[in-house]
Design a protein around this motif. Structure first.
Motif, PDB file in Angstrom:
ATOM      1  N   ARG A  52      -7.231  69.612  63.752  1.00 42.04           N
ATOM      2  CA  ARG A  52      -8.376  69.840  64.649  1.00 42.04           C
ATOM      3  C   ARG A  52      -8.579  68.670  65.602  1.00 42.04           C
ATOM      4  N   ALA A  90      -8.531  75.975  67.114  1.00 38.13           N
ATOM      5  CA  ALA A  90      -9.862  76.520  67.398  1.00 38.13           C
ATOM      6  C   ALA A  90      -9.824  78.049  67.367  1.00 38.13           C
ATOM      7  N   ARG A  91      -8.779  78.616  67.918  1.00 39.06           N
ATOM      8  CA  ARG A  91      -8.644  80.082  67.905  1.00 39.06           C
ATOM      9  C   ARG A  91      -8.426  80.593  66.481  1.00 39.06           C
ATOM     10  N   ALA A  94     -11.701  80.588  64.719  1.00 39.67           N
ATOM     11  CA  ALA A  94     -12.512  81.735  65.145  1.00 39.67           C
ATOM     12  C   ALA A  94     -12.064  83.011  64.439  1.00 39.67           C
ATOM     13  N   ARG A  97     -13.298  82.828  60.800  1.00 43.30           N
ATOM     14  CA  ARG A  97     -14.740  83.062  60.742  1.00 43.30           C
ATOM     15  C   ARG A  97     -15.061  84.545  60.941  1.00 43.30           C
ATOM     16  N   ALA A  98     -14.357  85.200  61.857  1.00 38.69           N
ATOM     17  CA  ALA A  98     -14.581  86.628  62.096  1.00 38.69           C
ATOM     18  C   ALA A  98     -14.197  87.438  60.863  1.00 38.69           C
TER      19      ALA A  98
END
Length: 113
Positions: A52, A90-91, A94, A97-98
């Motif tokens: 990260r 980062a993608r 995401a 998390r989704a």
């Protein structure tokens, strides 16, 4: 100093450490550092933080070390594959998390504090 009356020292023995779960030593009785079984999650966390922050070299080493200790550690394998395929962390975060939100929504019986 007089050594009269003192018992002799016991012979030195090789130290052995307990192993934990499937991540232990490769042969019975072989010495391995304590808490080796806890290393893959910690190494994976280290690798994730490094990735990260843009340090893919440290991240790759951490994931590879986690997999050396426990080859079946899926999270380390997935993240190492992400680095090798030049994914954007980062993608990837995401997407995780989704997926977690979708899973939580499908299970109202779970406590999602």
């Amino acid at each position: 100093m007089s050594t009269r009356g003192t018992p002799p020292c016991p012979p030195a023995r090789r130290a052995t450490f307990p192993t934990s779960g499937n991540c232990g030593a490769t042969s019975p009785g072989a010495a391995s550092p304590p808490h080796t079984g806890k290393a893959p999650p910690l190494l994976t966390l280290l690798g994730w933080v490094a990735w990260r922050q843009g340090d893919t070299v440290t991240a790759s080493h951490a994931f590879a070390e986690a997999l050396d200790i426990y080859p079946g550690y899926t999270m380390a394998k997935l993240l190492l594959d992400g680095i090798r395929n030049e994914c954007d962390p980062a993608r990837l975060l995401a997407m995780y998390r989704a997926a977690a939100a979708e899973f939580a929504a499908s299970r109202p019986d779970l406590d999602t504090l």
